[in-house]
Design a protein around this motif. Structure first.
Motif, PDB file in Angstrom:
ATOM      1  N   GLN A 157      -3.645   1.941  -6.097  1.00  0.00           N
ATOM      2  CA  GLN A 157      -2.544   2.648  -6.751  1.00  0.00           C
ATOM      3  C   GLN A 157      -2.812   2.697  -8.251  1.00  0.00           C
ATOM      4  O   GLN A 157      -2.996   1.658  -8.892  1.00  0.00           O
ATOM      5  N   ASN A 158      -2.852   3.912  -8.767  1.00  0.00           N
ATOM      6  CA  ASN A 158      -3.090   4.113 -10.202  1.00  0.00           C
ATOM      7  C   ASN A 158      -4.367   3.405 -10.647  1.00  0.00           C
ATOM      8  O   ASN A 158      -4.396   2.691 -11.663  1.00  0.00           O
ATOM      9  N   ALA A 159      -5.419   3.573  -9.824  1.00  0.00           N
ATOM     10  CA  ALA A 159      -6.746   2.995 -10.111  1.00  0.00           C
ATOM     11  C   ALA A 159      -6.745   1.477 -10.093  1.00  0.00           C
ATOM     12  O   ALA A 159      -7.713   0.847 -10.520  1.00  0.00           O
ATOM     13  N   GLN A 160      -5.682   0.869  -9.607  1.00  0.00           N
ATOM     14  CA  GLN A 160      -5.613  -0.587  -9.502  1.00  0.00           C
ATOM     15  C   GLN A 160      -5.625  -0.985  -8.033  1.00  0.00           C
ATOM     16  O   GLN A 160      -4.864  -0.444  -7.226  1.00  0.00           O
ATOM     17  N   LYS A 161      -6.452  -1.939  -7.694  1.00  0.00           N
ATOM     18  CA  LYS A 161      -6.631  -2.363  -6.304  1.00  0.00           C
ATOM     19  C   LYS A 161      -5.768  -3.584  -6.003  1.00  0.00           C
ATOM     20  O   LYS A 161      -5.784  -4.571  -6.729  1.00  0.00           O
ATOM     21  N   HIS A 162      -4.990  -3.501  -4.928  1.00  0.00           N
ATOM     22  CA  HIS A 162      -4.137  -4.596  -4.480  1.00  0.00           C
ATOM     23  C   HIS A 162      -4.640  -5.058  -3.111  1.00  0.00           C
ATOM     24  O   HIS A 162      -4.723  -4.259  -2.171  1.00  0.00           O
TER      25      HIS A 162
ATOM     26  N   SER B 121       2.885   8.121  -0.261  1.00  0.00           N
ATOM     27  CA  SER B 121       3.666   6.957   0.172  1.00  0.00           C
ATOM     28  C   SER B 121       3.096   5.647  -0.361  1.00  0.00           C
ATOM     29  O   SER B 121       3.453   4.572   0.125  1.00  0.00           O
ATOM     30  N   THR B 122       2.220   5.727  -1.376  1.00  0.00           N
ATOM     31  CA  THR B 122       1.563   4.516  -1.870  1.00  0.00           C
ATOM     32  C   THR B 122       2.568   3.510  -2.413  1.00  0.00           C
ATOM     33  O   THR B 122       2.469   2.300  -2.171  1.00  0.00           O
ATOM     34  N   GLY B 123       3.567   3.989  -3.158  1.00  0.00           N
ATOM     35  CA  GLY B 123       4.560   3.076  -3.724  1.00  0.00           C
ATOM     36  C   GLY B 123       5.328   2.331  -2.655  1.00  0.00           C
ATOM     37  O   GLY B 123       5.491   1.098  -2.721  1.00  0.00           O
ATOM     38  N   GLU B 124       5.824   3.057  -1.626  1.00  0.00           N
ATOM     39  CA  GLU B 124       6.551   2.413  -0.538  1.00  0.00           C
ATOM     40  C   GLU B 124       5.645   1.466   0.250  1.00  0.00           C
ATOM     41  O   GLU B 124       6.063   0.384   0.671  1.00  0.00           O
ATOM     42  N   SER B 125       4.383   1.871   0.460  1.00  0.00           N
ATOM     43  CA  SER B 125       3.446   1.016   1.200  1.00  0.00           C
ATOM     44  C   SER B 125       3.193  -0.279   0.446  1.00  0.00           C
ATOM     45  O   SER B 125       3.128  -1.367   1.046  1.00  0.00           O
ATOM     46  N   LEU B 126       3.063  -0.210  -0.890  1.00  0.00           N
ATOM     47  CA  LEU B 126       2.838  -1.414  -1.680  1.00  0.00           C
ATOM     48  C   LEU B 126       4.036  -2.354  -1.594  1.00  0.00           C
ATOM     49  O   LEU B 126       3.875  -3.576  -1.446  1.00  0.00           O
ATOM     50  N   CYS B 127       5.244  -1.800  -1.640  1.00  0.00           N
ATOM     51  CA  CYS B 127       6.445  -2.637  -1.506  1.00  0.00           C
ATOM     52  C   CYS B 127       6.493  -3.309  -0.133  1.00  0.00           C
ATOM     53  O   CYS B 127       6.833  -4.495  -0.015  1.00  0.00           O
ATOM     54  N   SER B 128       6.155  -2.547   0.917  1.00  0.00           N
ATOM     55  CA  SER B 128       6.178  -3.103   2.271  1.00  0.00           C
ATOM     56  C   SER B 128       5.151  -4.217   2.422  1.00  0.00           C
ATOM     57  O   SER B 128       5.429  -5.269   3.029  1.00  0.00           O
ATOM     58  N   LEU B 129       3.945  -4.019   1.854  1.00  0.00           N
ATOM     59  CA  LEU B 129       2.900  -5.040   1.964  1.00  0.00           C
ATOM     60  C   LEU B 129       3.272  -6.308   1.189  1.00  0.00           C
ATOM     61  O   LEU B 129       3.017  -7.425   1.648  1.00  0.00           O
TER      62      LEU B 129
END
Length: 755
Positions: free
Chosen positions: A437-442, A717-725
């Motif tokens: 997300q935004n070139a940052q890897k989580h 859906s990257t933002g929602e996916s990050l919150c879910s993870l």
């Protein structure tokens, strides 16, 4: 089982710890030997054993691991004491059994002797009777002839009758003694049978206690070490597989070169064989010519005596014959050299064939080694999963599985490439997921990560053992979490009408009914009860109710009050909820279809058919085994949560807006509960919503809990996916306590409560 009362025909084994008794005795048995016991003479009743098995280890603080270990060691010490006592009682019963067997052998020998003596006496009586008959006949003849001896004959006959009566009386006494001996034999057989039954029950108790003790001692101590060793072995196996594959490729190349050289040698051999055949033909022609010339030479020599004028011609012919002989010798030499070349060619071909067979055998061995290595790799992965699950159960963590759905038609993943990737390292293979997300890897790590191409069957295989725990008497909860359109309902329910895409709920039911059928041969009988409800706008709806007005009402207000109550045993009751008995998976499928038609769904910008409520499917399981006097009570909760969504993205208005607000509020309350559990707060806000209050036994009790976090792969859906993870990672770190199996002695079956 041991310790029953003497009034109902069983032996009661008192405990000196409880009532001050000093020795354990039974009728006609030797006292219990405690020689060599490190615990002294200690005895247990049936109530003591059951209390020990059902005892739950208490501790002042669940973070005081030293106290917990000391309590665990004390509990294991008492278990060993109980096992030692069972072994001593088993030895006593074995001694009693041997004693009864010896008594039975003596009785059988005595009966055999009695029968033999009785038979001998009977033969003697028969001989006496026969002799008496002869004497009687002679007496009658003498009576007819001599009237004077009639009185003497009558007296003799009376004496003989008295003797016969005495013999018959003696025979009756022997018959009575034989009946008594047979009765004693039957009584001894009955006592032996009762002792054998008691011995079998003691063996069952002993084996169960030993298994439980070994599990407590072995699993926790060896789990971490075994996992590390399994990871090392797995790494070595993978490296060996790579090396073996390289060797296999090299051997295949050598095999191809050997085949090519073999074909060239075979061609050379064929050419040499043809050349030898032609040389043999020429040699035969030369021999024929030589014979012909020799014949002519003899004729000429015969005629030379008559015609001396032809000497010059004879000399020429001799010269021609010698030259032809030289040619024959040369041809013979060529033939010998050709034979040698042919033999060398055969030897080379044989060597190549042997080398080819050796390489072929080597390839077969390498294939078998590769298969064994792959099999060991699979078994190691299974062992790792089993140990990992055991550690999680001992820790009491909530297990989390992550599932990424495939891209749907019309979706794209952005111009910069995939936003979701999966680590390829051995430690994270199948367990890790990376989100960009935004070139940052989580990076995140869960118990299992399912790729988009994973089938429904593969997902179910991973949770099948957890479903089996419900039949074993555990509370099991599986719920799906994620944003709207991420595939939660597809994971839980599947695609209607498609057998290959059945969801977890239908597959769980099929497994439970199949297992119930297979356990009948072991004496188990199960009763199953189903209930289904939804939480819509913070209101509980009964989806199995036949009253349609009670199921669907305007503004989410139901005329029936479905209050949630928890009892002291961690069971949950929902007032006035419909609970139905089911006998087959077909009945449950019909009820699922009925509930699906009654469930609240709606259309949003994110999903054509979006679930607007939390769906809770509950299966109550009650099992009884009369042969082992066991009763288990398990509960299986399968929950499809409504999806989280943003109002700006879903475009909800009116009733959909109220539904979205209620959904987000309940999911926010679920997050607050998870945060409180993760921080181990004294107060956990379960009552903030109907959803968290209903899930309280699963999140804060002794249940086996698994969460599916569903992820949508599209870049929007990257933002929602990050919150879910992130939420799933917090859930995975929560400790809710060790699962506890619900078992008790047999009593009349009653309805189970919601777990």
């Amino acid at each position: 089982m041991v310790g029953a009362m003497a009034n109902n025909g069983r032996i009661r084994l008192p405990s000196p710890v409880a009532n001050g008794s000093k020795d354990l005795t039974t009728p006609d048995s030797a006292p219990v030997s405690t020689a060599g016991s490190e615990y002294g003479q200690v005895e247990f009743t049936r109530e003591d054993v059951e209390a020990l098995l059902n005892e739950r280890i208490k501790y002042t603080s669940k973070f005081n691991y030293k106290e917990r270990c000391e309590n665990m060691m004390e509990y294991i010490k008492r278990l060993r004491l109980c096992i030692r006592w069972f072994q001593e009682v088993e030895l006593d019963y074995a001694f009693e059994q041997e004693k009864l067997k010896n008594a039975l052998a003596l009785n059988e020998k005595h009966c055999a002797d009695m029968e033999a003596s009785l038979k001998n006496k009977e033969e003697e009586l028969n001989m006496i009777i026969e002799e008496l008959r002869k004497n009687f006949e002679s007496a009658q003849i003498q009576l007819a002839k001599e009237q004077t001896e009639k009185l003497a004959a009558n007296d003799s006959l009376g004496k003989e009758k008295e003797a016969r009566f005495a013999v018959e009386k003696a025979q009756g006494g022997l018959t009575e003694e034989l009946g008594k001996a047979q009765g004693e034999l039957q009584t001894a057989n009955q006592r032996i049978q009762s002792v054998n039954d008691m011995y079998k029950l003691l063996q069952e108790y002993n084996s169960s206690l030993q298994l439980y003790n070994s599990k407590l001692q072995g699993d926790l101590d060896e789990a971490h070490e075994t996992i590390k060793r399994g990871e090392k072995e797995r790494t070595e196996i993978v490296e060996n597989i790579g090396n073996l594959k390289g060797q296999f490729t090299a051997l295949q190349d050598q095999l191809a070169a050997s085949k090519t050289s073999k074909e060239d040698i075979m061609k050379q051999k064929a050419e040499l064989v043809n050349e030898i055949a032609s040389l043999k033909v020429e040699l035969q022609q030369a021999k024929d010519e030589r014979d012909h010339h020799l014949t002519e030479l003899k004729t000429l020599q015969t005629e030379a005596n008559k015609y001396n004028d032809f000497k010059d011609t004879i000399t020429e012919l001799e010269t021609t014959c010698s030259s032809q002989s030289n040619q024959i010798q040369e041809l013979r030499g060529q033939l010998v050299s050709s034979d040698r070349r042919l033999q060398m060619s055969d030897l080379t071909t044989f060597e190549k064939m042997n080398e080819f067979e050796d390489q072929k055998q080597t390839i077969i061995d390498l294939k078998s080694r590769v298969e064994e290595a792959e099999l060991k790799l699979v078994e190691g992965e299974k062992l790792r999963k089993k140990l990992h699950n055991t550690i999680l159960e001992l820790k009491g963590n909530i297990r989390v599985f992550c599932r990424v759905r495939p891209l749907l038609p019309g979706e794209n993943n952005g111009d910069e490439g995939k936003t979701i990737s999966y680590p390829a390292s051995l430690e994270l293979l199948g367990r890790g997921i990376d989100l960009l997300q935004n070139a940052q890897k989580h990076s995140f790590t869960f118990d299992k990560v399912f790729l988009p191409n994973t089938t429904q069957e593969d997902v179910f295989i991973e949770i099948s053992q957890l479903v089996q725990s419900a039949l074993d008497g555990y509370k099991v909860c599986i719920f799906a979490y994620g944003q709207t359109g991420s595939g939660k309902t597809y994971t839980m329910m599947g695609k209607p009408g498609n057998v290959e895409e059945k969801g977890l709920i239908p597959r769980c039911l099929e497994q439970i009914f199949e297992t119930r059928q297979s356990l009948r041969s072991q004496g188990w009988k199960y009763e199953l009860q189903v209930s289904m409800l939804e939480i819509y706008n913070e209101t509980i709806r009964d989806l199995l109710s036949t009253n349609k007005e009670a199921v669907r009402t305007e503004n989410g207000v139901s005329p029936q009050k479905h209050a949630i109550k928890h009892d002291a045993h961690g069971n949950t009751h929902v007032a006035e909820l419909t609970i139905l008995d089911v006998k087959s998976s077909r009945e449950v499928s019909f009820l699922l279809d009925h509930a699906a038609r009654n469930r609240s769904v709606g259309k949003t910008q994110m999903n054509e058919q979006s679930s607007r409520s939390h769906f809770v499917f509950t299966l109550r399981i009650s099992g009884v085994n009369e042969s082992t006097e066991q009763q288990v009570q398990g509960v299986l909760n399968l929950i499809d949560l409504a999806g989280s969504e943003r109002l700006s993205k879903s475009g909800s208005t009116g009733d959909r807006l109220k539904e979205t607000q209620a959904i987000n509020k309940s999911l926010s309350s679920l997050g607050d509960v998870i945060f409180a559990l993760a921080k181990k707060d004294d107060h956990v806000p379960f009552r903030n919503s109907k959803l968290t209050y209903l899930l309280q036994p699963c999140l804060g009790g002794d249940s086996k809990t698994l969460m599916f976090v569903n992820i949508a792969p599209e870049s929007s859906s990257t933002g929602e996916s990050l919150c879910s993870l992130r939420f799933a990672a917090r859930v995975n770190a929560c400790e809710i306590g060790t699962p506890r199996r619900q078992t008790n002695i047999i009593k009349p079956l009653d309805r189970l409560s919601l777990g």
